[in-house]
Design a protein around this motif. Structure first.
Motif, PDB file in Angstrom:
ATOM      1  N   SER A 348      44.690  82.917  18.747  1.00  0.00           N
ATOM      2  CA  SER A 348      44.774  82.222  20.209  1.00  0.00           C
ATOM      3  C   SER A 348      45.150  82.433  20.994  1.00  0.00           C
ATOM      4  O   SER A 348      45.545  82.961  22.456  1.00  0.00           O
ATOM      5  CB  SER A 348      44.240  80.734  20.063  1.00  0.00           C
ATOM      6  OG  SER A 348      44.729  80.189  19.757  1.00  0.00           O
ATOM      7  N   LYS A 351      46.072  86.444  22.556  1.00  0.00           N
ATOM      8  CA  LYS A 351      44.754  86.695  22.943  1.00  0.00           C
ATOM      9  C   LYS A 351      44.700  85.888  24.566  1.00  0.00           C
ATOM     10  O   LYS A 351      44.885  86.446  25.207  1.00  0.00           O
ATOM     11  CB  LYS A 351      44.144  86.588  22.799  1.00  0.00           C
ATOM     12  CG  LYS A 351      43.277  87.299  21.179  1.00  0.00           C
ATOM     13  CD  LYS A 351      41.846  86.905  20.597  1.00  0.00           C
ATOM     14  CE  LYS A 351      40.878  87.659  19.902  1.00  0.00           C
ATOM     15  NZ  LYS A 351      40.091  86.542  19.072  1.00  0.00           N
ATOM     16  N   ALA A 352      45.365  84.648  25.222  1.00  0.00           N
ATOM     17  CA  ALA A 352      46.148  84.391  25.824  1.00  0.00           C
ATOM     18  C   ALA A 352      46.906  85.039  26.685  1.00  0.00           C
ATOM     19  O   ALA A 352      46.797  84.677  27.800  1.00  0.00           O
ATOM     20  CB  ALA A 352      46.320  82.757  25.599  1.00  0.00           C
ATOM     21  N   SER A 354      47.643  88.319  26.072  1.00  0.00           N
ATOM     22  CA  SER A 354      46.721  89.525  26.621  1.00  0.00           C
ATOM     23  C   SER A 354      46.165  89.354  28.088  1.00  0.00           C
ATOM     24  O   SER A 354      45.112  90.561  28.545  1.00  0.00           O
ATOM     25  CB  SER A 354      45.986  89.463  25.012  1.00  0.00           C
ATOM     26  OG  SER A 354      47.231  89.768  24.379  1.00  0.00           O
ATOM     27  N   ALA A 355      45.761  87.919  27.820  1.00  0.00           N
ATOM     28  CA  ALA A 355      45.072  88.459  29.758  1.00  0.00           C
ATOM     29  C   ALA A 355      45.188  88.845  30.672  1.00  0.00           C
ATOM     30  O   ALA A 355      44.661  89.213  31.260  1.00  0.00           O
ATOM     31  CB  ALA A 355      43.942  87.147  29.727  1.00  0.00           C
ATOM     32  N   ASN A 356      46.436  88.391  30.698  1.00  0.00           N
ATOM     33  CA  ASN A 356      47.118  89.015  31.240  1.00  0.00           C
ATOM     34  C   ASN A 356      47.731  90.509  31.779  1.00  0.00           C
ATOM     35  O   ASN A 356      48.091  91.124  32.735  1.00  0.00           O
ATOM     36  CB  ASN A 356      48.474  88.831  32.376  1.00  0.00           C
ATOM     37  CG  ASN A 356      48.194  86.923  32.892  1.00  0.00           C
ATOM     38  OD1 ASN A 356      47.346  86.148  32.859  1.00  0.00           O
ATOM     39  ND2 ASN A 356      48.764  86.103  31.779  1.00  0.00           N
TER      40      ASN A 356
END
Length: 428
Positions: A348, A351-352, A354-356
């Motif tokens: 998590s 992934k957070a 990688s959101a950018n």
């Protein structure tokens, strides 16, 4: 232009092998192997024969007519049975045809670039797609291969050409009354491109992590279960475990897929004071790797001081839950307690981050975009000085346009091409 051929599928025994031929003599070569001409575009089943007429194999033959092919040239692909003997026989037969030669590594893709079928960013995306091991890597590479970065660069280029044209019109009519002040529109165009470039530059760091893998370091004192936890996460005996402190002297790396993201787990030497020279080297390396990692998992007691600074997102857990009262913030590689929660937590967090991610994925992309940004910043500042400086501002805009053309390989990239294409396999 030579006609080239090579095995396009992986080396070794397989159900099917693909042998690709590209160039002006591709269709003639297929006619020689098939014993007669075949359609310039289509799919046919043929028996391939050598120069003596002896059968080599029955193959599915796919033909493509220029420019509607991967390379932009006439292309033929032979889908044969994938035994080493069949592949060798077909390649040998092709080598005996006048005008054909074995392709160099990456030469098919290089021809696709030279013939305008791909831009340079798409070539890099194709290389990343071939190397992709996780779902995140596949998606990122596919976005670049699909032309996403090239489309962005073209939009930026179009806006900058518009801005430079408006300024140059003002320069051309400097002695006349220009009815409209173009500065607001030019400034808005430059600001829009600058904002996009800054966002993409920031996303490159994460994109590079997705390409090469995030690093997660397991940190703690000797004999707290770091290696046991690593082995459980890896699903194999990657690290030696024992009851003796200081067993791990070097950083042990295990690459794995966590939630579609590539992650390299680092089992570091136990952090403690030691007079053992070799162990001291391992501890110093452990500290350095832990500090440079993207995320750290600390296995430490509640009141234990940390030798490595804890950063945002890092995870702190009580070690050896099998020897204490179990809790939500404890873990044991021996029993598996807390392991699933740790994997979920790490996934998590990454992934957070990688959101950018943006579409630009390489250091080369970032360097080129930063060069364009410097030119645009200069142009914006100079515009504020008044019309007498517009010519200098226009030249800065043209410099930014040239940088964006380098991004997709339109100009000044010859020194990069050999290095890029050498990373491809022979048949690509």
């Amino acid at each position: 232009m030579d006609t080239i051929f090579a095995l396009a599928s992986a080396q070794g025994k397989a159900g099917v092998a693909v042998i690709r031929v590209s160039g002006p003599l591709a269709h003639d070569a297929s006619a020689q192997l098939c014993g007669r001409k075949i359609p310039l575009r289509g799919t046919t089943l043929r028996t391939l024969r050598d120069d003596k007429g002896d059968p080599l194999d029955q193959a599915l033959v796919l033909t493509f007519a220029a420019p509607n092919s991967f390379t932009g040239e006439n292309v033929v692909e032979f889908q044969t049975h994938g035994s080493n003997a069949v592949v060798s026989a077909v390649l040998d037969a092709l080598s005996k045809i006048d005008g054909l030669r074995l392709a160099d590594p990456g030469e098919f893709t290089r021809r696709a670039l030279e013939n305008g079928q791909l831009d340079l960013a798409q070539v890099e995306g194709l290389a990343d797609l071939i190397d992709a091991e996780t779902e995140a890597q596949r998606k990122q590479a596919h976005a670049v291969l699909s032309g996403g970065l090239g489309q962005l660069a073209e939009r930026w280029r179009r806006d900058l050409i518009r801005a430079a044209s408006l300024i140059e019109v003002t320069i051309d009519f400097a002695d006349e009354d220009v009815p409209v002040d173009v500065t607001p529109e030019v400034t808005a165009l430059l600001a829009g491109v600058q904002n996009d470039l800054e966002r993409e530059c920031q996303g490159v760091v994460i994109a590079e992590r997705i390409r090469h893998g995030f690093e997660v370091a397991i940190v703690g004192a000797p004999n707290v279960g770091k290696s046991t936890l690593l082995n459980v996460l890896a699903g194999r005996e990657a690290a030696i475990t024992s009851e003796y402190a200081g067993t791990t002297r070097d950083v042990i790396e295990v690459r794995m897929d966590l939630g579609g993201l590539p992650v390299t787990l680092l089992d570091t030497a136990g952090l403690r004071e030691t007079e053992d020279h070799v162990e001291g080297i391992g501890i110093a390396l452990a500290r350095k790797r832990a500090e440079d990692a993207d995320l750290r998992v600390f296995l430490v007691e509640a009141d234990e001081a940390l030798d490595v600074v804890m950063q945002v997102g890092d995870i702190r857990l009580l070690p050896k839950a099998d020897e204490r009262q179990k809790s939500e913030n404890s873990i044991s590689g021996l029993t598996g307690h807390g392991v699933d929660q740790l994997v979920s937590h790490v996934s998590s967090v990454l992934k957070a981050r990688s959101a950018n991610v943006g579409i630009a994925t390489r250091q080369r992309h970032q360097d080129t975009m930063k060069t364009a940004l410097l030119s645009l910043t200069s142009a914006t500042d100079i515009l504020q000085r008044g019309p007498e400086f517009y010519e200098i501002a226009a030249e800065d805009m043209r410099s930014a346009i040239r940088s964006l053309e380098m991004l997709v390989g339109r100009v000044d990239v010859e020194n990069l091409l050999d290095e890029i294409f050498l990373s491809f396999c022979l048949g690509k």
